[in-house]
Design a protein around this motif. Structure first.
Motif, PDB file in Angstrom:
ATOM      1  N   ALA A  56     -21.148 -40.658 -30.871  1.00 38.31           N
ATOM      2  CA  ALA A  56     -22.240 -39.769 -31.285  1.00 38.31           C
ATOM      3  C   ALA A  56     -22.709 -38.872 -30.151  1.00 38.31           C
ATOM      4  N   GLY A  57     -22.190 -39.105 -28.936  1.00 40.46           N
ATOM      5  CA  GLY A  57     -22.596 -38.285 -27.793  1.00 40.46           C
ATOM      6  C   GLY A  57     -24.004 -38.587 -27.312  1.00 40.46           C
ATOM      7  N   GLU A  58     -24.474 -39.810 -27.564  1.00 39.35           N
ATOM      8  CA  GLU A  58     -25.822 -40.210 -27.158  1.00 39.35           C
ATOM      9  C   GLU A  58     -25.757 -41.061 -25.897  1.00 39.35           C
ATOM     10  N   GLN A  59     -26.746 -40.901 -25.033  1.00 40.97           N
ATOM     11  CA  GLN A  59     -26.841 -41.677 -23.812  1.00 40.97           C
ATOM     12  C   GLN A  59     -27.829 -42.820 -23.994  1.00 40.97           C
ATOM     13  N   LYS A  60     -27.337 -44.028 -23.991  1.00 45.12           N
ATOM     14  CA  LYS A  60     -28.203 -45.204 -24.025  1.00 45.12           C
ATOM     15  C   LYS A  60     -27.619 -46.255 -23.101  1.00 45.12           C
ATOM     16  N   GLU A  61     -28.507 -46.988 -22.428  1.00 42.94           N
ATOM     17  CA  GLU A  61     -28.068 -48.060 -21.542  1.00 42.94           C
ATOM     18  C   GLU A  61     -28.364 -49.396 -22.218  1.00 42.94           C
ATOM     19  N   LEU A  62     -27.337 -50.203 -22.359  1.00 40.43           N
ATOM     20  CA  LEU A  62     -27.490 -51.480 -23.050  1.00 40.43           C
ATOM     21  C   LEU A  62     -27.325 -52.642 -22.084  1.00 40.43           C
ATOM     22  N   PHE A  63     -28.230 -53.592 -22.161  1.00 39.79           N
ATOM     23  CA  PHE A  63     -28.168 -54.805 -21.345  1.00 39.79           C
ATOM     24  C   PHE A  63     -27.910 -55.982 -22.288  1.00 39.79           C
ATOM     25  N   GLU A  64     -27.304 -57.030 -21.766  1.00 35.39           N
ATOM     26  CA  GLU A  64     -26.970 -58.197 -22.579  1.00 35.39           C
ATOM     27  C   GLU A  64     -27.478 -59.475 -21.904  1.00 35.39           C
ATOM     28  N   ALA A  65     -28.037 -60.362 -22.681  1.00 38.33           N
ATOM     29  CA  ALA A  65     -28.479 -61.663 -22.145  1.00 38.33           C
ATOM     30  C   ALA A  65     -28.636 -62.650 -23.297  1.00 38.33           C
ATOM     31  N   THR A  66     -28.363 -63.895 -23.013  1.00 41.20           N
ATOM     32  CA  THR A  66     -28.579 -64.965 -23.998  1.00 41.20           C
ATOM     33  C   THR A  66     -29.299 -66.120 -23.313  1.00 41.20           C
ATOM     34  N   VAL A  67     -30.354 -66.595 -23.951  1.00 43.48           N
ATOM     35  CA  VAL A  67     -31.096 -67.731 -23.398  1.00 43.48           C
ATOM     36  C   VAL A  67     -30.856 -68.965 -24.263  1.00 43.48           C
ATOM     37  N   THR A  68     -31.231 -70.102 -23.730  1.00 46.50           N
ATOM     38  CA  THR A  68     -31.006 -71.371 -24.442  1.00 46.50           C
ATOM     39  C   THR A  68     -31.662 -71.368 -25.817  1.00 46.50           C
ATOM     40  N   ARG A  69     -32.919 -70.970 -25.864  1.00 46.90           N
ATOM     41  CA  ARG A  69     -33.635 -70.837 -27.140  1.00 46.90           C
ATOM     42  C   ARG A  69     -34.713 -69.773 -26.991  1.00 46.90           C
ATOM     43  N   GLN A  70     -34.865 -68.938 -28.011  1.00 45.82           N
ATOM     44  CA  GLN A  70     -35.939 -67.947 -27.988  1.00 45.82           C
ATOM     45  C   GLN A  70     -37.240 -68.485 -28.585  1.00 45.82           C
ATOM     46  N   CYS A  71     -37.223 -69.705 -29.096  1.00 50.76           N
ATOM     47  CA  CYS A  71     -38.456 -70.296 -29.632  1.00 50.76           C
ATOM     48  C   CYS A  71     -39.159 -71.142 -28.587  1.00 50.76           C
TER      49      CYS A  71
END
Length: 222
Positions: A56-71
């Motif tokens: 799409a020609g869009e500039q976005k910066e994406l970060f990735e992370a996973t934690v043990t639990r979000q609750c």
């Protein structure tokens, strides 16, 4: 466990229209087991979004992370540094985890990346079936271990309704009649006498009817 399914990419793209730096946050709990929101799904979603934005020609910066639990707040705290770099978060946790993320990071918009569906079991990989509606008052002891609240389409406590045929529900012939299952189970257990005992009207105040619920376990509180 809680079962969820990933939202369509188009829906996530639409929610991120105004965001430039986005964290895709996975959860190592239930959504990992049902392959909707764990570390693997974080990588897949991030890759799909990068491909979309490149095309799409869009500039976005994406970060990735996973934690043990979000609750659990202690695990959400681990994301503080990376969330600080972003202007939005896509949470792949269940609705509870996504809401707790929003409570922890009040100045960041948190968007759900999955649709939370129900509490269920794994029939096979990728096939899940509802077993519990978390009504707050379990009656499995009197129904042969089969829940009429979750398994009967009409949530009848004294079934069957009369519409079932051949062990199937009149609402959908692909659904087993919950009360037929209960009858067959009690018969196998030699407990058909339980089937003849009317179940008292259910106290729905322990269910959602009383508003958001809370459990306080004084025996394990710190």
């Amino acid at each position: 466990m809680i079962k969820a399914i990933g939202k369509p990419l188009e829906e996530i793209v639409e929610t991120l229209a105004a965001s430039k730096k986005v964290l895709i946050a996975g959860c190592g709990g239930c959504v990992t087991v049902c392959e909707a929101g764990g570390d693997k799904e974080v990588k897949v979603l991030a890759s799909s979004l990068r491909l979309f934005y490149t095309n799409a020609g869009e500039q976005k910066e994406l970060f990735e992370a996973t934690v043990t639990r979000q609750c659990d707040m202690e695990y959400l705290n681990e994301l503080a540094e990376i969330v600080d770099k972003c202007d939005a978060v896509v949470s792949l946790a269940c609705g509870a985890g996504a809401q707790y993320m929003a409570e922890r990071y009040k100045d960041k918009p948190v968007f759900p990346g999955v649709d939370t569906c129900f509490i269920g079991v794994n029939l096979e990989r990728g096939v899940y079936s509802e077993r519990c509606q978390a009504c707050g008052k379990c009656i499995l002891a009197s129904t042969g271990g089969i829940c009429p609240v979750a398994r009967c389409s009409k949530r009848m406590l004294n079934g069957p309704c009369g519409g079932s045929e051949g062990g199937k529900c009149e609402v959908d012939k692909n659904i087993d009649c919950g009360w037929h299952l209960i009858y067959e189970r009690l018969k196998a257990l030699g407990q058909l006498d339980r089937f003849e005992i009317p179940v008292d009207p259910k106290d729905w105040s322990t269910s959602r009817d009383g508003g958001p619920r809370k459990i306080v376990r004084e025996d394990i509180k710190i």
